[in-house]
Write a protein that holds these residues in place. Structure first.
Motif, PDB file in Angstrom:
ATOM      1  N   VAL A  37      59.981  40.293  73.019  1.00 46.37           N
ATOM      2  CA  VAL A  37      60.587  39.750  71.806  1.00 46.37           C
ATOM      3  C   VAL A  37      60.769  38.240  71.914  1.00 46.37           C
ATOM      4  N   PHE A  38      61.127  37.750  73.083  1.00 44.00           N
ATOM      5  CA  PHE A  38      61.297  36.300  73.252  1.00 44.00           C
ATOM      6  C   PHE A  38      59.982  35.586  72.957  1.00 44.00           C
ATOM      7  N   ALA A  39      58.877  36.127  73.455  1.00 45.68           N
ATOM      8  CA  ALA A  39      57.576  35.503  73.214  1.00 45.68           C
ATOM      9  C   ALA A  39      57.150  35.645  71.759  1.00 45.68           C
ATOM     10  N   GLY A  40      57.269  36.849  71.209  1.00 49.46           N
ATOM     11  CA  GLY A  40      56.821  37.081  69.847  1.00 49.46           C
ATOM     12  C   GLY A  40      57.660  36.356  68.812  1.00 49.46           C
ATOM     13  N   GLN A  41      58.975  36.537  68.878  1.00 51.31           N
ATOM     14  CA  GLN A  41      59.863  35.870  67.929  1.00 51.31           C
ATOM     15  C   GLN A  41      59.834  34.362  68.147  1.00 51.31           C
ATOM     16  N   GLY A  42      59.749  33.944  69.409  1.00 49.29           N
ATOM     17  CA  GLY A  42      59.705  32.527  69.718  1.00 49.29           C
ATOM     18  C   GLY A  42      58.474  31.850  69.134  1.00 49.29           C
ATOM     19  N   SER A  43      57.343  32.542  69.110  1.00 48.97           N
ATOM     20  CA  SER A  43      56.128  31.946  68.545  1.00 48.97           C
ATOM     21  C   SER A  43      56.309  31.672  67.058  1.00 48.97           C
ATOM     22  N   GLY A  44      56.989  32.586  66.365  1.00 51.84           N
ATOM     23  CA  GLY A  44      57.244  32.372  64.944  1.00 51.84           C
ATOM     24  C   GLY A  44      58.185  31.204  64.701  1.00 51.84           C
ATOM     25  N   MET A  45      59.200  31.081  65.545  1.00 48.58           N
ATOM     26  CA  MET A  45      60.145  29.975  65.422  1.00 48.58           C
ATOM     27  C   MET A  45      59.469  28.644  65.740  1.00 48.58           C
ATOM     28  N   ALA A  46      58.552  28.641  66.714  1.00 52.33           N
ATOM     29  CA  ALA A  46      57.820  27.424  67.048  1.00 52.33           C
ATOM     30  C   ALA A  46      56.935  26.991  65.884  1.00 52.33           C
ATOM     31  N   PHE A  47      56.308  27.979  65.227  1.00 51.29           N
ATOM     32  CA  PHE A  47      55.470  27.662  64.063  1.00 51.29           C
ATOM     33  C   PHE A  47      56.314  27.042  62.958  1.00 51.29           C
ATOM     34  N   THR A  48      57.491  27.622  62.723  1.00 57.14           N
ATOM     35  CA  THR A  48      58.382  27.090  61.693  1.00 57.14           C
ATOM     36  C   THR A  48      58.798  25.652  62.002  1.00 57.14           C
ATOM     37  N   LYS A  49      59.081  25.378  63.260  1.00 61.25           N
ATOM     38  CA  LYS A  49      59.479  24.026  63.655  1.00 61.25           C
ATOM     39  C   LYS A  49      58.331  23.034  63.492  1.00 61.25           C
ATOM     40  N   LEU A  50      57.151  23.426  63.922  1.00 59.23           N
ATOM     41  CA  LEU A  50      56.000  22.528  63.854  1.00 59.23           C
ATOM     42  C   LEU A  50      55.562  22.239  62.426  1.00 59.23           C
ATOM     43  N   ALA A  55      55.119  27.617  54.549  1.00 55.29           N
ATOM     44  CA  ALA A  55      54.707  29.018  54.479  1.00 55.29           C
ATOM     45  C   ALA A  55      53.695  29.319  55.582  1.00 55.29           C
ATOM     46  N   THR A  56      53.689  30.566  56.019  1.00 55.42           N
ATOM     47  CA  THR A  56      52.750  30.972  57.064  1.00 55.42           C
ATOM     48  C   THR A  56      51.309  30.818  56.589  1.00 55.42           C
ATOM     49  N   THR A  57      50.485  30.268  57.436  1.00 52.69           N
ATOM     50  CA  THR A  57      49.067  30.064  57.136  1.00 52.69           C
ATOM     51  C   THR A  57      48.233  31.072  57.912  1.00 52.69           C
ATOM     52  N   PRO A  58      46.932  31.197  57.591  1.00 53.33           N
ATOM     53  CA  PRO A  58      46.079  32.069  58.404  1.00 53.33           C
ATOM     54  C   PRO A  58      46.119  31.715  59.885  1.00 53.33           C
ATOM     55  N   ALA A  59      46.174  30.413  60.185  1.00 55.02           N
ATOM     56  CA  ALA A  59      46.250  30.001  61.597  1.00 55.02           C
ATOM     57  C   ALA A  59      47.558  30.474  62.224  1.00 55.02           C
ATOM     58  N   GLY A  60      48.637  30.428  61.459  1.00 63.11           N
ATOM     59  CA  GLY A  60      49.929  30.913  61.955  1.00 63.11           C
ATOM     60  C   GLY A  60      49.903  32.400  62.230  1.00 63.11           C
ATOM     61  N   LEU A  61      49.191  33.148  61.378  1.00 60.75           N
ATOM     62  CA  LEU A  61      49.081  34.590  61.579  1.00 60.75           C
ATOM     63  C   LEU A  61      48.291  34.897  62.847  1.00 60.75           C
TER      64      LEU A  61
END
Length: 254
Positions: A37-50, A55-61
């Motif tokens: 969960v730390f890795a998975g949820q953290g990746s989403g939070m990193a995307f939001t910060k960057l 909104a989520t993009t295909p690259a984000g997915l």
């Protein structure tokens, strides 16, 4: 052919909860779920910060799929020899209905998984300076029933993969690639369902963010869908391809 009742075992409290090996298994599930969960949820939070909250993009997915696939591969691998590396209440439930884990041990596995997910999200919240650990949400114009079916189908595929590569006594050498196969199916399902439901396939993964953000919108979808999908996969594989009475598989073999 054995019936469903033959596969269900409650277990003895002393053996399934108090025994040192059981306690080690619970701790392993807690740590493995925390890692995932730390890795998975953290990746989403990193995307939001960057992206400053874009909104989520295909690259984000794709990034989310890779993070979850890699994270789950590791989480299953490090827990496999101790607890079986379930890392998911739906996998535990699928193992239970197939007769590969007792009710008592399964309940404590799920508690450990939920705690691991919650602690992971709390650690992310504090280590990122209070960034939101966003809960899972349905996509635009996706109804709860659409999401419900999506989660059932995706989790069926996940737990079916677990059975085929890790649980089946006839798995042979393919058992060595079980963690990567399990990670791959989760990554593939995120690519397929991420834009619709977030592709949880795991009640624990949805539970931790919901607790920390205190957002329970449509949360039942992320429990009912995976539990039904996981249970169906366990029943189908056990009844059609294994077909034996209750014989718990040692952790070293699952």
């Amino acid at each position: 052919m054995p019936t469903l009742v033959d596969r269900i075992a409650v277990g003895r409290y002393q053996d399934e909860v108090q025994h040192p090996s059981a306690i080690k298994a619970f701790v392993a599930e807690f740590i493995s779920t925390l890692i995932f969960v730390f890795a998975g949820q953290g990746s989403g939070m990193a995307f939001t910060k960057l992206t400053q909250g874009a909104a989520t993009t295909p690259a984000g997915l794709v990034a989310a799929a890779l993070a979850h696939a890699f994270g789950l591969f590791v989480a299953v691998s490090v827990g496999a020899n101790i607890s079986g590396g379930h890392v998911n209440p739906a996998v535990t439930f699928g193992a239970f209905v197939g007769g590969n884990i007792t009710l008592l041990r399964g309940i404590f596995y799920i508690i450990a998984q939920l705690l691991g997910s919650t602690v992971a999200c709390l650690l992310l919240f504090f280590s990122t300076g209070g960034l939101t650990t966003a809960g899972f949400a349905l996509g635009a114009e996706v109804s709860v029933w659409n999401g419900f079916v999506f989660e059932i189908v995706m989790t069926f595929g996940l737990v079916y993969t677990v059975y085929a590569t890790a649980v089946d006594p006839k798995k042979g050498d393919i058992g060595t690639i079980a963690p990567i196969a399990i990670g791959f199916i989760v990554g593939a399902n995120i690519l397929a369902g991420g834009a619709f439901t977030g592709a949880s396939m795991n009640p624990a993964v949805a539970f931790g963010p919901a607790v920390v953000s205190w957002d329970w919108t449509n949360h039942w979808v992320y429990w009912a869908g995976p539990i039904i999908g996981g249970g169906l996969a366990g029943l189908v594989y056990e009844l059609l391809f294994i077909g034996r009475s209750h014989e718990p598989i040692p952790a070293s073999e699952y």
